[in-house]
Scaffold this motif. Structure first.
Motif, PDB file in Angstrom:
ATOM      1  N   GLU A   1      -6.123   4.344  -1.806  1.00  0.00           N
ATOM      2  CA  GLU A   1      -6.312   4.477  -3.253  1.00  0.00           C
ATOM      3  C   GLU A   1      -5.242   3.716  -4.032  1.00  0.00           C
ATOM      4  N   VAL A   2      -3.992   3.763  -3.545  1.00  0.00           N
ATOM      5  CA  VAL A   2      -2.909   3.024  -4.203  1.00  0.00           C
ATOM      6  C   VAL A   2      -3.205   1.536  -4.167  1.00  0.00           C
ATOM      7  N   LEU A   3      -3.651   1.046  -3.004  1.00  0.00           N
ATOM      8  CA  LEU A   3      -3.945  -0.379  -2.841  1.00  0.00           C
ATOM      9  C   LEU A   3      -5.102  -0.818  -3.739  1.00  0.00           C
ATOM     10  N   ALA A   4      -6.093   0.034  -3.877  1.00  0.00           N
ATOM     11  CA  ALA A   4      -7.266  -0.304  -4.670  1.00  0.00           C
ATOM     12  C   ALA A   4      -7.047  -0.070  -6.170  1.00  0.00           C
ATOM     13  N   GLY A   5      -5.890   0.471  -6.536  1.00  0.00           N
ATOM     14  CA  GLY A   5      -5.632   0.751  -7.942  1.00  0.00           C
ATOM     15  C   GLY A   5      -6.381   1.947  -8.462  1.00  0.00           C
ATOM     16  N   GLU A   6      -6.849   2.795  -7.553  1.00  0.00           N
ATOM     17  CA  GLU A   6      -7.635   3.956  -7.946  1.00  0.00           C
ATOM     18  C   GLU A   6      -6.776   5.200  -8.126  1.00  0.00           C
TER      19      GLU A   6
ATOM     20  N   ARG B   1      10.159  10.895  -6.224  1.00  0.00           N
ATOM     21  CA  ARG B   1      10.252   9.677  -7.047  1.00  0.00           C
ATOM     22  C   ARG B   1       8.887   9.003  -7.218  1.00  0.00           C
ATOM     23  N   CYS B   2       7.878   9.496  -6.550  1.00  0.00           N
ATOM     24  CA  CYS B   2       6.596   8.799  -6.485  1.00  0.00           C
ATOM     25  C   CYS B   2       5.720   9.105  -7.699  1.00  0.00           C
ATOM     26  N   PRO B   3       5.191   8.081  -8.362  1.00  0.00           N
ATOM     27  CA  PRO B   3       4.327   8.316  -9.521  1.00  0.00           C
ATOM     28  C   PRO B   3       2.947   8.828  -9.145  1.00  0.00           C
ATOM     29  N   HIS B   4       2.614   8.821  -7.852  1.00  0.00           N
ATOM     30  CA  HIS B   4       1.278   9.237  -7.423  1.00  0.00           C
ATOM     31  C   HIS B   4       1.295  10.550  -6.630  1.00  0.00           C
TER      32      HIS B   4
ATOM     33  N   ALA C   1       0.809  -1.216   0.000  1.00  0.00           N
ATOM     34  CA  ALA C   1       0.000   0.000   0.000  1.00  0.00           C
ATOM     35  C   ALA C   1       0.842   1.266   0.000  1.00  0.00           C
ATOM     36  N   HIS C   2       2.148   1.132  -0.214  1.00  0.00           N
ATOM     37  CA  HIS C   2       3.004   2.313  -0.352  1.00  0.00           C
ATOM     38  C   HIS C   2       3.654   2.262  -1.730  1.00  0.00           C
ATOM     39  N   PRO C   3       3.676   3.366  -2.464  1.00  0.00           N
ATOM     40  CA  PRO C   3       4.269   3.354  -3.808  1.00  0.00           C
ATOM     41  C   PRO C   3       5.713   2.858  -3.828  1.00  0.00           C
ATOM     42  N   TYR C   4       6.470   3.120  -2.766  1.00  0.00           N
ATOM     43  CA  TYR C   4       7.857   2.639  -2.700  1.00  0.00           C
ATOM     44  C   TYR C   4       7.899   1.115  -2.649  1.00  0.00           C
ATOM     45  N   THR C   5       7.064   0.525  -1.798  1.00  0.00           N
ATOM     46  CA  THR C   5       7.002  -0.937  -1.717  1.00  0.00           C
ATOM     47  C   THR C   5       6.595  -1.516  -3.060  1.00  0.00           C
ATOM     48  N   ARG C   6       5.617  -0.909  -3.684  1.00  0.00           N
ATOM     49  CA  ARG C   6       5.152  -1.397  -4.989  1.00  0.00           C
ATOM     50  C   ARG C   6       6.254  -1.285  -6.040  1.00  0.00           C
TER      51      ARG C   6
END
Length: 336
Positions: free
Chosen positions: A327-332, A293-296, A250-255
């Motif tokens: 929202e990151v986790l849900a792909g929204e 660095r985050c795309p979101h 659920a964190h963009p870095y982890t993803r």
């Protein structure tokens, strides 16, 4: 396992004084390690993983490195407030560490058996003969072939994987209750990496000790760790049960880190690296340290520093330091 953690780190902050200014190497990290469990501390180089381990062991390079805040409580004792002589006795007796580069950690002029046996001579008052016998037994236990003959070899006569096994044997000599392994598979091929991970997992289970695995490679700990702690720029950005974190990052870095792991079962495709580079710890960006660095990221991310918090709809222990975790986790959350 009991409910009381064996190790409890709270709001740990470590600074390094340099000619260019003060480096915030660890900045308010908190986590627990329960008896008999394996915690994986993950993140890129420079995220503060090894410095956290050095602070726990009390081996920060002085005078530059210093714990400036927080507590490190081991089995009910705050190691930062404990008498230094008692802390030194705990190292080896109850807390041990396997370092990243075994070739530089082992003394090149002493035979490996002598170096392993030193633990028994120094801490247990064992004779040279008994210490040598104990060294052979440990070498056999960690899977070194012909241990009775090779106990008198020098470190350079072993392969990288065998040297790492020797380091593990030294760390296990006094049956510690907590073992910290700092990048134990660096520079090893994938087959040897898997062997070392299996060895650590088996020894942890047999001894009932707690294990902290520090690595930048999320793939090597997936099957051996119980919980995960992701670090970035000296802070914890995501934590929880390892399967929960891997399956529901659920964190963009982890993803981003997950997307950079090769999947041999998937169709051939280019890996997607995390764009950019880790920040300069002398000059951290405002707001969320990951936002450049985050795309979101949004304007809010450059101003408002997120806290590590529970994620709506996920287990309480699964936490993320992202304003938009749900929202990151849900792909929204679409990349910007």
């Amino acid at each position: 396992m009991t409910d009381t953690p064996l190790l409890s780190v709270r709001d740990l902050a470590v600074r390094f004084r340099t000619g260019a200014g003060q480096v915030r190497a660890v900045d308010g990290v908190s986590f627990d390690v329960r008896r008999g469990e394996t915690l994986a501390v993950l993140g890129e180089s420079g995220s503060g993983k090894s410095v956290t381990a050095q602070a726990i062991m009390g081996i920060l390079p002085r005078p530059a490195g210093e714990v400036v805040a927080g507590s490190i409580v081991y089995d009910g004792r705050d190691l930062l407030a404990e008498d230094p002589n008692r802390v030194r006795k705990l190292r080896g007796d109850e807390i041990a560490m396997v370092f990243q580069d075994p070739l530089s950690s082992l003394n090149p002029v002493f035979r490996v058996g002598w170096q392993i046996g030193e633990m028994f001579r120094r801490h247990r008052g064992a004779s040279r003969r008994d210490a040598r016998a104990a060294a052979v037994e440990l070498m056999e236990r960690v899977g070194i072939p012909a241990a009775r003959r090779r106990v008198d070899d020098f470190p350079h006569q072993f392969s990288g994987g065998m040297r790492q096994r020797i380091m593990i044997a030294m760390a296990l000599a006094l049956k510690p209750r907590l073992l910290i392994a700092d990048e134990p598979t660096t520079a090893l091929d994938v087959t040897v990496q898997a062997q070392i991970m299996r060895l650590l997992a088996d020894l942890r289970r047999e001894e009932g000790m707690a294990l902290v695995l520090i690595t930048h490679d999320l793939g090597v700990v997936a099957d051996v760790a119980d919980r995960a702690l992701l670090m970035y720029a000296g802070r914890a950005v995501e934590t929880g049960d390892i399967r929960e974190v891997y399956d529901h990052a659920a964190h963009p870095y982890t993803r981003g880190l997950m997307a950079s792991i090769p999947d041999l079962d998937a169709p051939r495709e280019r890996l997607t690296p995390v764009r950019g580079a880790p920040p300069n710890l002398l000059d951290l960006p405002s707001g969320c340290s990951f936002h450049p660095r985050c795309p979101h990221a949004t304007d809010r991310c450059s101003v408002d520093d997120p806290v590590l918090r529970p994620i709506d709809g996920r287990p309480e222990e699964h936490r993320s330091a992202c304003h938009y975790a749900e929202e990151v986790l849900a792909g929204e959350r679409e990349p910007v």
